[in-house]
Scaffold this active site. Structure first.
Site, PDB file in Angstrom:
ATOM      1  N   GLU A 130       0.827  -1.208   0.000  1.00 35.52           N
ATOM      2  CA  GLU A 130       0.000   0.000   0.000  1.00 35.52           C
ATOM      3  C   GLU A 130       0.863   1.261   0.000  1.00 35.52           C
ATOM      4  OE1 GLU A 130      -2.842  -0.748  -1.082  1.00 35.52           O
ATOM      5  OE2 GLU A 130      -4.208  -0.209   0.552  1.00 35.52           O
ATOM      6  N   THR A 183      -5.262   7.430  -5.212  1.00 35.37           N
ATOM      7  CA  THR A 183      -5.254   7.675  -3.772  1.00 35.37           C
ATOM      8  C   THR A 183      -4.231   8.742  -3.397  1.00 35.37           C
ATOM      9  OG1 THR A 183      -5.934   5.387  -3.356  1.00 35.37           O
ATOM     10  CG2 THR A 183      -4.981   6.602  -1.512  1.00 35.37           C
TER      11      THR A 183
END
Length: 309
Positions: A130, A183
């Site tokens: 991530e 993101t």
């Protein structure tokens, strides 16, 4: 399949769940990636096949490769694994595309090695993937993918993940407008500080939402699905957001908000029948503004990643 190979379903996830920015997440059951992981003949992680999307085959540039290498390094494992990734979750969708790959690879490797690592350790490894995807090692998507159900990340350093009760009648409706919001980009527009008044409102909603989930108090869940900090800023990036939210509530949803960093929008409802009606109402808004989109209706996936064969 042999004992040296595993095929798994890696679920899409909804992060934040309105008032739980970077700490709350839930796993979906009807949409997710498929991964095949097998023991390899050379050390490290080798990505052998990717379908569904054009993402890097180089393990150092792929979230699955980075997460898997972090795991092998800590275990001091000298062998290697080959990974196939069949993407069903579109990148930049807001429903945990990178998290599915990162969590799936470490879960699969762990299974093939006889489960030497705890779920919390797997989350920590997946967070490294991530970090590659978004610039920050957040756990709000990978935690529910690995633990299943609904999770609360009490702390990221040191990592502390708490399972939250998922009422059996709680269903999610998701619409994914066919635009991409990275993101990393959506994080850049957020404020770095908030007022005490906004913080108090948000903490109250977060605490009440957790209580509502454990008590299966759907009215309380609905009253608590409010985000006074992130949604007002990120929603401007999503065409038709306010109208979609109004349509979802009018169709019977308990609450509606942005899934992760968007552009996907989620709504929670009591019962599948209501969730289907909510999904249809949200979809009609996007159709009305000529924006192509995907829709999903799902129970809360309490199992998380699972073996297909």
């Amino acid at each position: 399949m042999t004992k040296d190979e595993i095929k798994i379903f890696c679920p899409a996830t909804i992060a934040n769940i309105s008032c739980g920015f970077d700490v709350l997440g839930l796993a979906l059951g009807t949409v997710g990636d498929v991964m095949v992981i097998r023991r390899g003949n050379s050390p490290g992680i080798r990505i052998t096949r990717i379908t569904g999307q054009e993402i890097p085959m180089d393990a150092d540039k792929n979230v699955a490769g980075v997460a898997g290498m972090a795991m092998l390094k800590e275990l001091e494992y000298q062998g290697g694994f080959e990974v196939e990734i069949h993407k069903k979750i579109k990148a930049g969708s807001g429903i945990g595309s990178s998290a599915a790959s990162a969590s799936g690879v470490v879960w699969g490797i762990n299974h093939l090695l006889g489960n030497p690592c705890s779920e919390e350790q797997l989350v920590r490894f997946a967070m490294e993937g991530e970090k590659l995807a978004s610039g920050t090692p957040h756990a709000d998507n990978v935690a529910p993918a690995i633990y299943g159900g609904i999770t609360l990340v009490r702390s990221s350093d040191p990592l502390d993940v708490v399972r939250i009760h998922a009422p059996a009648e709680l269903f999610a409706s998701v619409v994914h407008p066919q635009i991409e919001i990275k993101t990393s980009d959506s994080r850049k527009i957020l404020r770095t500080s908030i007022s005490l008044a906004d913080g108090i409102r948000q903490w109250g909603n977060l605490g009440a939402l957790i209580a509502g989930l454990f008590r299966e108090d759907y009215d309380l869940i609905g009253r608590s699905l409010e985000d006074h900090i992130v949604e007002p800023i990120r929603s401007i990036l999503i065409p038709g957001f306010d109208e979609i939210k109004r349509a979802a509530i009018a169709a019977g949803a308990l609450g509606c908000g942005i899934s992760g960093s968007g552009p996907s929008i989620f709504a929670l409802s009591k019962g599948r029948e209501t969730a289907v009606k909510v999904s249809e109402s949200m979809s009609r808004v996007l159709t009305g503004i000529d924006l192509e989109h995907d829709t999903y209706v799902s129970e809360i996936n309490t199992q998380g990643i699972r073996i297909i064969s």
